[in-house]
Design a protein around this motif. Sequence first.
Motif: not given
Length: 461
Positions: A143, A114, A320, A124-126, A314, A311-312, A322, A316-317
């Motif tokens: 995503t 990131e 996600r 952004e990791r994606d 919560p 992605n907005r 690794d 999603k986090r």
Amino acid sequence: MPATRSPIPSIDRLLRTPAAAVLLARFGRDATLAALRAEAEAVRAAFRAGAQPPGEIALIDAAADRLARLFAPSQRRVVNLTGTVLHTNLGRAPLPEEAIAAAAEAMRHPTTLEFDLATGRRGERDHHVRSLLRELTGAEDATVVNNNAAAVLLVLNTLAKGREVPVSRGELIEIGGSFRMPEIMARAGCRLVEIGTTNRTHARDYRDAIGPRTALLMRVHQANFAISGFTARVADRELAAIAKNAGAPFVTDLGAGALVDLDRFGLPHEPTAREALAAGADLVTFSGDKLLGGPQAGLVVGRADLIRRLNRNPLKRALRLDKGRLAALEAVLRLYRAPDLLPQRLPALALLTRPESAIRAAAGRLMDRLRPALGPAWQVAVEPCRSQIGSGALPEDRLLSAAVTVAGKGVESVASRLRALPVPVLGRIGEGRLWLDCRCLTDTDERDLAAVLPDLGRGAM
């Protein structure tokens, strides 16, 4: 009377032996000390019961065995001769070496997971897989989360929480591990509206179900089963048009998630993400570790505005990927830039397209090793069979294959002994025989089995 001398040497003396030094170097002092004490106590109890105490070396060897069991990994490599290629219980798709190396490198060092090198700011990791997914599917954006169930959950929770989602009764699936679509929808906070019947759902059923609380229309892949006979199903393009007319997104859950047309490799057709988007889907969800041949992941591709909403969320986090799995997924997706080379580079596809002649040859070699190992009490032969793709993909289609079969009284005992090998061998029992489908028998498997199969006959018959 003088005190009875202990039947075993002191722990301190044992720790000073060269054999114990090996254990100390490998397992550490605390674990080695605990193992020696446990074995010493077992010897004392046996001595009090009249047993002859073992020697010093034997006691240390017993402690070594105890430590080996304690430190042995729970997850072990197995030889998959079940006849199911993408076996959910065995980890689904094997990864290509490029993905394994990429994951190891990412886990070994700090990475730009990131971090944007151009700006020096947070990234952004994606981003590492977004452009590849757009290229390979034709989507506006993409995503990723940790599996396809999570992808479906994220989509429904983001777009349909507190609202209604009509779904055909013929698509209310349950897959392995008691995953049920109605329960996922409930957890996502939306209300399922069942429409049509199990075998027939018409366009009017969708139109009649649409109301002011309808959030989206959804098509669910029929994983692990198929409905045939007197059936009716609304085509994707028509369903997309109905959704558009209602001002609602159209979401397709593909499940197995092929990225290329499998027809070109002589396999049955499975809908691709590109086809689903071209037919009008606004979002498509699919797995990374099934037909795609990558690591466990859930991929969502489609409209950029909807992806931004996902992605907005919560959630999603919490869902996600690794950095190791992202690196592996990126490496696999890069292989798809040369689709004609996929059967050579992607292990899952190589197994699915393996020539029947090569499978028969491997089965013959295994039979030649297994027959003397088991002895004359068992009838060992090579027989034709059919493999299945697995993981819900193409549930009615079977692939011509060859198996080593073992017949005889109590054939379950042979299956048990094969599972007890240093590298466990898994087959299936059917029609009174043990079937060892050799589609997934690799050269490495054959070399390992050549070394251990001669010991198979030592078990009780």
